[in-house]
Design an enzyme around this catalytic site. Structure first.
Site, PDB file in Angstrom:
ATOM      1  N   GLY A  88      49.252  34.773  22.086  1.00 16.74           N
ATOM      2  CA  GLY A  88      49.769  33.667  22.874  1.00 16.74           C
ATOM      3  C   GLY A  88      50.365  32.375  22.230  1.00 16.74           C
ATOM      4  N   ALA A 148      51.505  28.153  21.767  1.00 20.02           N
ATOM      5  CA  ALA A 148      50.602  26.789  21.670  1.00 20.02           C
ATOM      6  C   ALA A 148      50.173  26.521  23.251  1.00 20.02           C
ATOM      7  CB  ALA A 148      51.226  25.711  21.222  1.00 20.02           C
ATOM      8  N   SER A 190      48.501  27.993  25.313  1.00 22.71           N
ATOM      9  CA  SER A 190      48.726  28.902  26.427  1.00 22.71           C
ATOM     10  C   SER A 190      47.616  29.251  27.085  1.00 22.71           C
ATOM     11  CB  SER A 190      49.258  30.294  25.671  1.00 22.71           C
ATOM     12  OG  SER A 190      48.436  30.693  24.661  1.00 22.71           O
ATOM     13  N   ALA A 215      35.322  31.473  12.985  1.00 21.74           N
ATOM     14  CA  ALA A 215      36.283  30.532  12.876  1.00 21.74           C
ATOM     15  C   ALA A 215      36.919  30.531  11.387  1.00 21.74           C
ATOM     16  CB  ALA A 215      35.630  28.977  13.117  1.00 21.74           C
ATOM     17  N   HIS A 257      32.996  20.897  17.965  1.00 22.00           N
ATOM     18  CA  HIS A 257      33.126  22.356  18.579  1.00 22.00           C
ATOM     19  C   HIS A 257      32.080  23.294  18.414  1.00 22.00           C
ATOM     20  CE1 HIS A 257      37.960  21.862  18.797  1.00 22.00           C
ATOM     21  NE2 HIS A 257      37.460  21.397  19.611  1.00 22.00           N
ATOM     22  N   ASP A 287      38.959  33.626  15.465  1.00 19.75           N
ATOM     23  CA  ASP A 287      40.036  32.803  16.120  1.00 19.75           C
ATOM     24  C   ASP A 287      40.195  31.669  15.161  1.00 19.75           C
ATOM     25  OD1 ASP A 287      41.237  31.062  17.788  1.00 19.75           O
ATOM     26  OD2 ASP A 287      39.758  30.409  19.165  1.00 19.75           O
TER      27      ASP A 287
END
Lengths: 172, 172, 172
Positions: free
Chosen positions: B8, B10, B12, B33, B49, B83
């Site tokens: 995807g 930015a 998105s 991460a 986060h 991610d």
């Protein structure tokens, strides 16, 4: 005689997919290359690609500008791959040729006795470029893609090597 | 054990969708991460986060470079979310690591006893960048996305929070 | 009363598709223009577009900022085309207005007695912009597109003039 437009981003796998579709369309495929060599390095690279394709049965014709005329002269029945429309548009703009006329002639030349597969870059999905020439180019590419897509029987958008069908699923 | 690639642009909504897919895949999800903190502000944001995810049952592991090794060491059976691949590629390029080798090791590490979901940016659909490093990065990202997509069971492209299936519809 | 979001890149044909969808939705369509004239040339172009649309039965209202209020005041039953959300966002950012509040008001205003079609640019699929303002704008546009897409009944992504359905196929 079908016309297929393969759209995609940079390194999306669009050319590989288009080559596959062209080879499936019949024997003695023609590779219509629009890339122009600007220096020795690029000349060497183009020559190497040409040789690789020759070994796979492709006949390569270079047409950085005279795309319509070259398509019209292609052997009847032979599938033709045009790679790519966006480089052709670059050549037209750099040479200050009339884009509208060339686009119209290209569309007419797609009525040929053989299947035609065309590759083009989709480049309108980023932020507006700061450079005015880049904006003009982006607009011209978008218009050209729309014109060819309207004429095409099949249109796919390629991402990560995978096709999304936009019009009339091609025989993938 | 399935592999899913979520592509995807930015903002998105690709990460939100990937988190949802990973949680649906089973209990005790692992968040792998690849973001690296360059300053205190980013360190604080990453820590926040991490805490938010911990409250939702995620176990976070940081792997800015050693992605394949970390995947291989993930608890068997646990779904893992990577991610994202594009930040990992940034880290590899900035550190002048060999991308081909790392990509090959990553593909091999996807053969693990658990589902894996990977997030990546699609960034090849804008105008050609003027910056040479940006062009090199764009090419490398496109190649990496193609390699992972070829290995994946499911590939989706996310736009405005909505998925377009490119390969093998995932259980959305 | 349906809400349709038409996403697309530069020169993708998104506005033409959105106009077609709006005209199909009923008589007396309203064109809600968010473009602002910055100089005489643009003023002349906007006036010309307005006249062309008037000849085709459109009523044009300009709303560079007060989009929610203008939507709420639109004639009940009339289909409304908002062209486009991305220019509206540009106006909000340049005027330093609160985007979250305006976006929330817009979403609420979509509950109106008539069909609404909204056009927006997808601009997050290129390389990360070097310019910080461009990055902020790209993020804001992505968030706005997600919010409107979540509320919409139909969402399509247009490329080369052709629609890809992201949500609830519209009556094309």
């Amino acid at each position: 005689m079908s016309v297929t437009l393969v759209l995609g981003g940079a390194r999306s796998g669009k050319s590989a997919l288009a080559e596959r579709l062209t080879r499936q369309a019949g024997p003695s495929p023609v590779y219509l290359a629009t890339a122009e060599a600007w220096d020795d390095e690029m000349r060497a690279r183009i020559a190497q690609h040409r040789e690789t394709r020759a070994g796979q049965g492709w006949h390569t014709i270079e047409a950085p500008l005279a795309l319509a005329r070259t398509l019209a002269a292609a052997p009847p029945g032979a599938p033709v791959l045009v790679d790519c429309l966006t480089l052709w548009l670059t050549n037209l703009m750099l040479g200050e040729h009339d884009i509208e006329t060339h686009a119209r002639d290209l569309i007419a030349a797609l009525d040929r006795p053989g299947d035609t597969v065309l590759v083009a870059n989709e480049l309108g999905l980023g932020i507006v470029p700061e450079n005015a020439l880049a904006r003009r180019f982006r607009d011209a590419a978008g218009r050209l893609n729309q014109q060819v897509a309207a004429r095409a029987d099949h249109v796919v958008l390629v991402a990560a090597g995978l096709p999304l069908v936009l019009k009339g699923a091609p025989p993938l």
